[in-house]
Each structure stands twice: as structure tokens, then as C-alpha cells.
Design an enzyme around this catalytic site. Structure first.
Site, PDB file in Angstrom:
ATOM      1  N   ARG A 126      -7.702   2.368   8.861  1.00  0.00           N
ATOM      2  CA  ARG A 126      -6.944   3.534   8.438  1.00  0.00           C
ATOM      3  C   ARG A 126      -7.313   4.775   9.252  1.00  0.00           C
ATOM      4  O   ARG A 126      -6.506   5.673   9.440  1.00  0.00           O
ATOM      5  CB  ARG A 126      -7.318   3.703   6.967  1.00  0.00           C
ATOM      6  CG  ARG A 126      -6.653   4.735   6.241  1.00  0.00           C
ATOM      7  CD  ARG A 126      -7.372   4.944   4.936  1.00  0.00           C
ATOM      8  NE  ARG A 126      -7.171   6.330   4.651  1.00  0.00           N
ATOM      9  CZ  ARG A 126      -6.513   6.787   3.590  1.00  0.00           C
ATOM     10  NH1 ARG A 126      -6.107   5.971   2.681  1.00  0.00           N
ATOM     11  NH2 ARG A 126      -6.313   8.067   3.449  1.00  0.00           N
ATOM     12  N   ARG A 151      -7.349  -1.141   4.622  1.00  0.00           N
ATOM     13  CA  ARG A 151      -6.023  -1.088   5.226  1.00  0.00           C
ATOM     14  C   ARG A 151      -6.157  -1.437   6.702  1.00  0.00           C
ATOM     15  O   ARG A 151      -7.009  -0.894   7.393  1.00  0.00           O
ATOM     16  CB  ARG A 151      -5.463   0.314   5.082  1.00  0.00           C
ATOM     17  CG  ARG A 151      -4.044   0.441   5.592  1.00  0.00           C
ATOM     18  CD  ARG A 151      -3.525   1.817   5.257  1.00  0.00           C
ATOM     19  NE  ARG A 151      -2.138   1.951   5.582  1.00  0.00           N
ATOM     20  CZ  ARG A 151      -1.368   2.897   5.064  1.00  0.00           C
ATOM     21  NH1 ARG A 151      -1.857   3.761   4.198  1.00  0.00           N
ATOM     22  NH2 ARG A 151      -0.098   2.995   5.412  1.00  0.00           N
ATOM     23  N   GLU A 160       4.806  -2.616  -5.642  1.00  0.00           N
ATOM     24  CA  GLU A 160       3.982  -3.616  -4.952  1.00  0.00           C
ATOM     25  C   GLU A 160       2.604  -3.597  -5.571  1.00  0.00           C
ATOM     26  O   GLU A 160       2.170  -2.561  -6.091  1.00  0.00           O
ATOM     27  CB  GLU A 160       3.873  -3.275  -3.458  1.00  0.00           C
ATOM     28  CG  GLU A 160       5.178  -3.394  -2.709  1.00  0.00           C
ATOM     29  CD  GLU A 160       5.017  -3.097  -1.213  1.00  0.00           C
ATOM     30  OE1 GLU A 160       3.922  -2.693  -0.791  1.00  0.00           O
ATOM     31  OE2 GLU A 160       6.015  -3.262  -0.494  1.00  0.00           O
ATOM     32  N   PHE A 197       2.323  -5.369   3.977  1.00  0.00           N
ATOM     33  CA  PHE A 197       3.312  -4.611   3.210  1.00  0.00           C
ATOM     34  C   PHE A 197       4.280  -3.814   4.080  1.00  0.00           C
ATOM     35  O   PHE A 197       5.198  -3.196   3.574  1.00  0.00           O
ATOM     36  CB  PHE A 197       2.647  -3.719   2.154  1.00  0.00           C
ATOM     37  CG  PHE A 197       1.572  -2.794   2.657  1.00  0.00           C
ATOM     38  CD1 PHE A 197       1.889  -1.671   3.401  1.00  0.00           C
ATOM     39  CD2 PHE A 197       0.238  -3.044   2.366  1.00  0.00           C
ATOM     40  CE1 PHE A 197       0.897  -0.807   3.847  1.00  0.00           C
ATOM     41  CE2 PHE A 197      -0.759  -2.182   2.808  1.00  0.00           C
ATOM     42  CZ  PHE A 197      -0.427  -1.060   3.559  1.00  0.00           C
ATOM     43  N   LYS A 230      -1.124  -2.907  -5.657  1.00  0.00           N
ATOM     44  CA  LYS A 230      -1.994  -2.045  -4.864  1.00  0.00           C
ATOM     45  C   LYS A 230      -3.339  -2.754  -4.761  1.00  0.00           C
ATOM     46  O   LYS A 230      -4.119  -2.780  -5.712  1.00  0.00           O
ATOM     47  CB  LYS A 230      -2.157  -0.670  -5.507  1.00  0.00           C
ATOM     48  CG  LYS A 230      -2.988   0.271  -4.633  1.00  0.00           C
ATOM     49  CD  LYS A 230      -3.039   1.669  -5.201  1.00  0.00           C
ATOM     50  CE  LYS A 230      -3.710   2.648  -4.251  1.00  0.00           C
ATOM     51  NZ  LYS A 230      -4.991   2.225  -3.722  1.00  0.00           N
ATOM     52  N   GLU A 273      -3.133  -4.834   3.630  1.00  0.00           N
ATOM     53  CA  GLU A 273      -4.468  -4.606   3.067  1.00  0.00           C
ATOM     54  C   GLU A 273      -5.252  -5.906   3.223  1.00  0.00           C
ATOM     55  O   GLU A 273      -4.760  -6.977   2.881  1.00  0.00           O
ATOM     56  CB  GLU A 273      -4.320  -4.225   1.593  1.00  0.00           C
ATOM     57  CG  GLU A 273      -5.562  -3.672   0.965  1.00  0.00           C
ATOM     58  CD  GLU A 273      -5.789  -2.165   1.199  1.00  0.00           C
ATOM     59  OE1 GLU A 273      -5.060  -1.540   2.001  1.00  0.00           O
ATOM     60  OE2 GLU A 273      -6.728  -1.639   0.592  1.00  0.00           O
TER      61      GLU A 273
HETATM   62  P1  AMP Z   1      -5.812   5.519  -1.768  1.00  0.00           P
HETATM   63  O1  AMP Z   1      -6.795   4.965  -0.769  1.00  0.00           O
HETATM   64  O2  AMP Z   1      -6.309   5.468  -3.186  1.00  0.00           O
HETATM   65  O3  AMP Z   1      -5.259   6.855  -1.351  1.00  0.00           O
HETATM   66  O4  AMP Z   1      -4.535   4.527  -1.794  1.00  0.00           O
HETATM   67  C1  AMP Z   1      -3.754   4.267  -0.678  1.00  0.00           C
HETATM   68  C2  AMP Z   1      -4.173   2.965  -0.049  1.00  0.00           C
HETATM   69  O5  AMP Z   1      -3.815   1.847  -0.838  1.00  0.00           O
HETATM   70  C3  AMP Z   1      -3.495   2.654   1.269  1.00  0.00           C
HETATM   71  O6  AMP Z   1      -4.045   3.388   2.322  1.00  0.00           O
HETATM   72  C4  AMP Z   1      -3.734   1.166   1.413  1.00  0.00           C
HETATM   73  O7  AMP Z   1      -4.994   0.953   2.016  1.00  0.00           O
HETATM   74  C5  AMP Z   1      -3.844   0.683  -0.020  1.00  0.00           C
HETATM   75  N1  AMP Z   1      -2.794  -0.254  -0.429  1.00  0.00           N
HETATM   76  C6  AMP Z   1      -3.009  -1.354  -1.170  1.00  0.00           C
HETATM   77  N2  AMP Z   1      -1.878  -2.011  -1.415  1.00  0.00           N
HETATM   78  C7  AMP Z   1      -0.876  -1.322  -0.810  1.00  0.00           C
HETATM   79  C8  AMP Z   1       0.529  -1.510  -0.717  1.00  0.00           C
HETATM   80  N3  AMP Z   1       1.146  -2.530  -1.298  1.00  0.00           N
HETATM   81  N4  AMP Z   1       1.231  -0.590   0.005  1.00  0.00           N
HETATM   82  C9  AMP Z   1       0.608   0.459   0.590  1.00  0.00           C
HETATM   83  N5  AMP Z   1      -0.715   0.676   0.525  1.00  0.00           N
HETATM   84  C10 AMP Z   1      -1.467  -0.195  -0.179  1.00  0.00           C
END
Ligand code: AMP
Length: 626
Positions: free
Chosen positions: A282, A261, A254, A353, A256, A312
């Protein structure tokens, strides 16, 4: 139960920072508390009246609390202000003043009950509008009149929203499991309690059910509209090849998205009980009021509900519909005013998502392909609500193509999702069922690190009067502590430093927070609260920094070399959501592998993984090994 007894428990908790002792003190106390009062006590222990996500603020103004104390002890307010200047804590001042009090008989006899205090605190928190200040002062004064000196100390800290006993949610779960596990083993009871908490986010509810029915009582806890579910979290890999290997060769990729979130709770619009739509961040804060256009669009987009969905929220260009940089959406966070203007200036879209509940009930236990298929069937995309772009991939070349497309479309990378039978929604858990893969930088670590600010160094020269550098820590879920990782002095401009100094001023404390592990002595110690994103050249082994102490070599922790602030405050993350020591270990291992070539081992002595999704790190509390 008398409030005096609860105050004794508070005192016992303040005397230690050892998790095991905290657990014992709490678990003994929990067994003594009458069942109906237990949920209230769980909230009070955290300095709250309700579960955190309800956002009920105790925080009475200091000036009002001073006034109530002045009235209770018959001293002028200025005296009190003077005393607080030397004690540094109005609670301590209240305690010492009440010790000197010579009042009429009946005062301070310690007859306050926990429920009586709770009701009064609730009245203080909920009174608003005209006359509310007098009302708050009157209520607090009444409590102080009746309270003992020790009770007064805690009453004052409670109303100010500054109880800060240092008992974390994880410790409370330890204690609940210990107190009410019955015949079940501690580990099992603890795991069940945490799993239930991940779904209900309400320790009061968990406590009430466990006190009444033991571990059995937890089985009835399931996703409910209105109660935020702890988000499922992703692991990371350094290359798409490794992502595919972990996923047994096939997965969904998917986009990102780089935004906020959001978990949206949409009650049914049918029937008489139509409630309000809520959006949780979040960190499970209720951020509904910041995105009125999303609230309005959700019920229609989701067939009238009920539904819980996750996605997101990203800023978009109203003209081209393209994604805009993340920084823009942060302008909408925390706003109370000018919401309408912001809707026009920073239009957003929620890209979904996941589906956690539909009209047929909770879907958490279903595998990801099933949840996604249901989400696609349910959703009627609109200008404000859409679906995360995705593709099923079975080989490296299609994965790379999709990844490049994601970058070209303004995303920060891709999120790989397992298609396996076991790919249920694992609330509050980080595992390889979801793997994030972001753009790689040369001469950089493969990922940014989110560090918690635990101390600061005063600036010199041009930076005099502000902080010049910060001391950052990682999080260790195994111990609940924050071991240091680096000093950070690069990547700030003067305005940012000024802003950070102002933001952190309220967090200053006399010594290190008991949960901070450091061999360094910064000029100023800070409450571990604010999370910053940093980038660095590499992780090295250091005898000074304590993050991941001994994971690779006895006596050595990880240090981040050449750390640089990316400009991003991770206000969406709490300190416990900072990069964990286990994640550091993985980054360290990835880096070693990259330096030594793809075939090189990770650590000497560590066996190669047997299964693509098996975790290679050390144990992390609440970690997932499928
Ligand atoms: P990180 O904040 O770098 O740990 O990355 C995880 C975060 O990516 C999640 O908490 C979401 O906020 C975001 N995110 C963006 N796109 C997606 C997606 N398609 N599926 C899940 N999380 C996503």
C-alpha cells in the site's frame, strides 16, 4: 547545472518550513534547471536516486563515510568520530573540517556538476560484493576532494541517506505546478499534477514532462505495468443504514479482509519482453521477494498478462482454507531469509478486488461494475489467487446478513463499493465511492485510529530505561503537518515497549520536527515516521491537543480519550497515511450523532448533506467530492 547551485537551493530550503516559501524557492529553482537534469534534481531533493518504489538505497555505512572524510581532510578516523559525537551529524562535521582544509590548488573549487555527482552516487549505491567498500570510499573521497564545504555537508548527508530537507511530495507537486503551469491556473495545474502522480508515482517523470510540455505533458501519463499506482482509499460510515443511504440504496458489498493490500503488476508472458512480476504494498514498496508463491501463481491466474490487479493478501489455514488472524502475515513482512519455511508456516492467498489494467489497456477510467466483471472473466482462481467475496445489495436486511457472514468468515467487516457511472478507480484519493464498515464496539469509537509517533516520555519504575508513553499525532493534509492527538501509555507489555524503544531510537532528534504541531514537550522528540493503531473511548475537544484545531470550536483540537494500543504497528502505512484531521472530524460527528440519536445534526451551523455521497467534512487536500 553545478552541484554548488543545488547545494544553495538545499540551504534555502533548510531555512524554512513554511509550505508557501518552500514552494516559491523550489519553483524558481525548477525554472532555472536545464530540462534533462530536472528529474535527477527531483530525486535528489528527496534524498533519493530513483522513484521511491524502485527501492534504490543510498544508505552508505557511517564508518565508510567517516573513512572517506578522514582521507579527504588528512585526519585520523578517531578524530572524526570524536567530532561527530559533539556535532551529532557527520555532514556538519564534514563542512567544518573542509573549511579548515589547506589543500593543493584546484581542491574544493565548486566545479562539481549535478550529473557528475548523481553518477557518482549511483555508482556508490550500486557497487556490491568484493572490493565494493573500497570503491564506495574512493568515490566519496573524490567528491569531497572536489567539493566546497557546503557541498561536502550535503554530499555526506546524501550518501548516508540522511538528507532530510523536509520537502514532501505534495510540496514538490505544488512547486512543479507553479513553475510549469503556463496559462493554466495554479489550482487546476496542481490538481492535474497530483492526478498524474497518483498514477505514475514518479516525480521525476512528472517533472520532465511538465518542464517540456507544461500541463499538456501530463495527459500522456497512464497506468503502466511496473509503476505502482497510488491506492484508492475508502471513507467510513458508522452504520450499514448510512452506507446504503450514501450509495443511493444499492451497492456491492465485499468482504473486508484483514491482511496486506497488494498491487500486482504482471507483464505479458508472451513475446520476447517478458519481465518480472512485481508486488507493491500500500505504501508502494516492492515486496515481491516476500511472496514467491504468489509471484509464481499470478501469470497463469491472469491469462498470461499483462495485468495490474489489486487485492488483499491474507494468511490462511492450509488445512481448512479458512482465514487466519492478520498478525500471522506480519511475520512474513520484511523477511530476507527463511522464505521457504515461512511459505509453509504462514501460507497466504491473494484475494483480488480490482483490475487496473488488462491486455486491452488501462481500466482505471471504467466504472467499478465494469472492472469487476472484467476481473471475473479474466481470473482463473487457484489455491493461491482468488476473488474477494461479494454480493450486490439493495436493502438493509440483505446487507446485515452479508456483514454477519463476513464476520463469521473471519473478516473485519465489509467494503461497500459504488455502482454508479462515476465509480472509476480514483488513484490516491479517499472518497465515498468506497465505504468501509467494521464491527462496532460498545463504549468505543466506531473505528480505530492510526496515529504517528512524534515524541516519547521516559518510563519510570519498572519501565525505566525504556519509553513509558508515546506522544501521537494525526495528519493534516491541508498543511502537511502532524498535530498531536493523545499521549499513549496503555496496551503495551514490557516486551513491546522494549521493542518500540529500540525501533524508535534512530528517530530521536534534538527538537520537534518542523512538521509537528504540539503544545506539549515530551522527554524525547521523534521523527514522525512510525504509525500505530490505537483504540479509544471517544474524541473530546481539548485546548491542549492540536489535531483538527478549530474545526469544531476555535482554539480547540481533538483529543482521544483513554487511548489504548491495539498491538498493531501499521508498518504498511507512512506517516502521511495516518488518520487525518478530517477523518477525526467525521468520527467526532458520528459519535455526536450516536449520542444524540439518529436525527440529531452534526455540528451546529453545518447544513445537512444534500446528496448521499457528498462529503460533510471540511476540505482535505486531494479529497474527492463526487
Ligand atoms: P483501512 O486500512 O482500515 O483504512 O481499510 C482499507 C483497507 O482495507 C484497504 O487498503 C485494503 O487493504 C483493505 N481491504 C480489504 N478488503 C478489501 C476490499 N474488498 N476492497 C478494498 N479494500 C479492501
Amino acid at each position: 547545472m553545478l552541484f554548488r547551485e543545488l547545494a544553495e537551493i538545499f540551504t534555502g530550503l533548510e531555512a524554512t518550513s513554511k509550505r508557501l516559501e518552500l514552494r516559491q524557492t523550489l519553483s524558481e529553482a525548477f525554472r532555472r534547471v536545464p530540462v534533462p537534469e530536472l528529474p535527477l534534481i527531483l530525486y535528489l531533493l528527496q534524498g533519493q536516486l530513483r522513484p521511491e518504489y524502485e527501492g534504490v538505497e543510498l544508505g552508505m555505512a557511517d564508518s565508510l563515510a567517516r573513512k572517506a572524510l578522514a582521507l579527504a581532510v588528512g585526519r585520523p578516523e578517531e578524530d572524526i568520530a570524536e567530532l561527530v559525537r559533539s556535532s551529532g551529524d557527520l555532514g556538519d562535521t564534514a563542512e567544518s573540517l573542509l573549511r579548515q582544509r589547506t589543500g593543493p590548488p584546484g581542491q574544493g573549487t565548486g566545479e562539481l556538476s549535478v550529473t557528475g555527482v548523481y553518477d557518482a552516487l549511483q555508482a556508490i549505491a550500486s557497487s556490491t560484493g568484493e572490493g565494493s567498500q573500497e570503491e564506495k570510499v574512493r568515490r566519496l573521497r573524490e567528491l569531497l576532494d572536489a567539493g566546497t564545504p557546503i557541498e561536502a555537508k550535503y554530499l555526506v548527508r546524501l550518501v548516508l541517506g540522511k538528507l532530510r530537507l523536509g520537502v514532501k511530495e505534495m510540496t514538490l507537486l505544488d512547486a512543479l505546478a507553479d513553475a510549469f503551469r503556463g496559462e493554466t491556473g495554479f489550482k487546476e495545474a496542481r490538481a492535474e499534477a497530483e492526478a498524474a502522480f497518483n498514477v505514475s508515482s514518479d516525480l521525476g517523470e512528472i517533472a520532465g514532462r511538465m518542464a517540456e510540455h507544461g500541463v499538456e505533458g501530463l495527459r500522456g501519463i497512464t497506468a503502466q505495468v511496473g509503476k505502482p499506482i497510488r491506492p484508492m482509499l475508502a471513507e467510513r460510515e458508522a452504520s450499514l443504514e448510512e452506507v446504503l443511504e450514501r450509495m443511493d440504496g444499492s451497492c456491492a458489498l465485499e468482504y473486508k479482509y484483514d491482511g496486506l493490500r497488494l498491487q500486482a503488476h504482471v507483464p505479458s508472458t508472451r513475446g520476447t519482453q517478458a519481465g518480472t512480476v512485481r508486488l507493491f504494498s500500500r505504501r508502494l514498496e516492492d515486496v515481491s521477494s516476500q511472496f514467491p508463491e504468489i509471484l509464481a501463481a499470478l501469470p497463469d491466474a491472469l491469462g498470461g498478462g499483462p495485468a495490474i490487479v489489486e487485492g488483499e493478501c491474507v494468511p490462511i489455514d492450509p488445512v481448512t482454507g479458512e482465514l487466519r488472524p492478520f498478525q500471522e502475515i506480519s511475520r512474513r513482512r520484511g523477511r530476507k531469509y527463511e522464505l521457504e519455511r515461512m511459505q509453509e508456516e504462514v501460507p497466504v492467498r491473494l484475494l483480488l478486488f480490482d483490475l487496473l489494467l488488462s491486455s486491452e489497456g488501462p481500466t482505471l477510467a471504467q466504472p467499478y461494475p465494469e472492472r469487476r466483471a472484467r476481473l471475473e472473466r479474466l481470473l482463473r482462481p487457484s489455491e493461491r489467487i482468488g476473488l474477494a467475496t461479494r454480493e450486490l445489495v439493495h436493502d438493509l436486511s440483505s446487507s446485515e446478513r452479508f456483514f454477519q457472514q463476513a464476520l463469521a468468515d473471519g473478516c473485519e467487516g465489509v467494503m461497500a463499493k459504488s455502482l454508479a457511472e462515476g465509480s472509476s478507480y480514483r488513484a490516491g484519493t479517499r472518497g465515498f465511492w468506497w465505504i468501509k464498515y467494521k464491527r462496532e464496539y460498545t463504549h468505543e469509537l466506531a473505528d480505530t485510529i492510526d496515529g504517528v509517533v512524534v515524541g516519547a516520555y521516559r518510563g519510570r519504575g519498572r519501565r525505566a530505561g525504556r519509553y513509558g508513553a508515546l506522544l501521537l499525532a494525526a495528519y493534516d493534509p491541508g498543511t502537511g503537518r502532524f498535530p498531536t492527538l493523545c499521549k499513549l501509555g496503555t496496551g503495551f507489555d514490557d516486551a513491546t515497549l522494549e521493542d518500540l524503544t529500540r525501533r524508535l531510537a534512530g528517530d530521536e532528534r534534538k527538537g520537534p520536527d518542523p512538521s509537528v504541531v504540539s503544545t506539549l514537550e515530551p522527554d524525547v522528540w521523534l521523527e514522525p515516521r512510525l504509525v500505530l493503531e490505537v483504540r479509544g473511548a471517544e474524541l473530546t475537544l481539548s485546548p491542549i491537543h492540536r489535531a483538527g484545531d478549530g474545526l469544531v470550536r476555535p482554539g480547540y483540537g481533538f483529543a482521544l480519550r483513554f487511548p489504548r494500543f491495539t498491538g498493531r504497528l501499521r508498518e504498511d502505512k507512512g506517516p502521511e497515511e495516518a488518520t487525518t484531521v478530517r477523518e477525526l472530524l467525521r468520527l467526532y460527528q458520528t459519535q455526536v450523532r450516536r449520542m444524540e440519536g439518529p436525527e440529531a445534526g452534526t455540528d451546529p451551523g453545518r447544513p445537512a448533506p444534500r446528496h448521499p455521497r457528498e462529503r460533510r467534512g471540511t476540505g482535505e487536500a486531494g479529497a474527492e467530492s463526487p
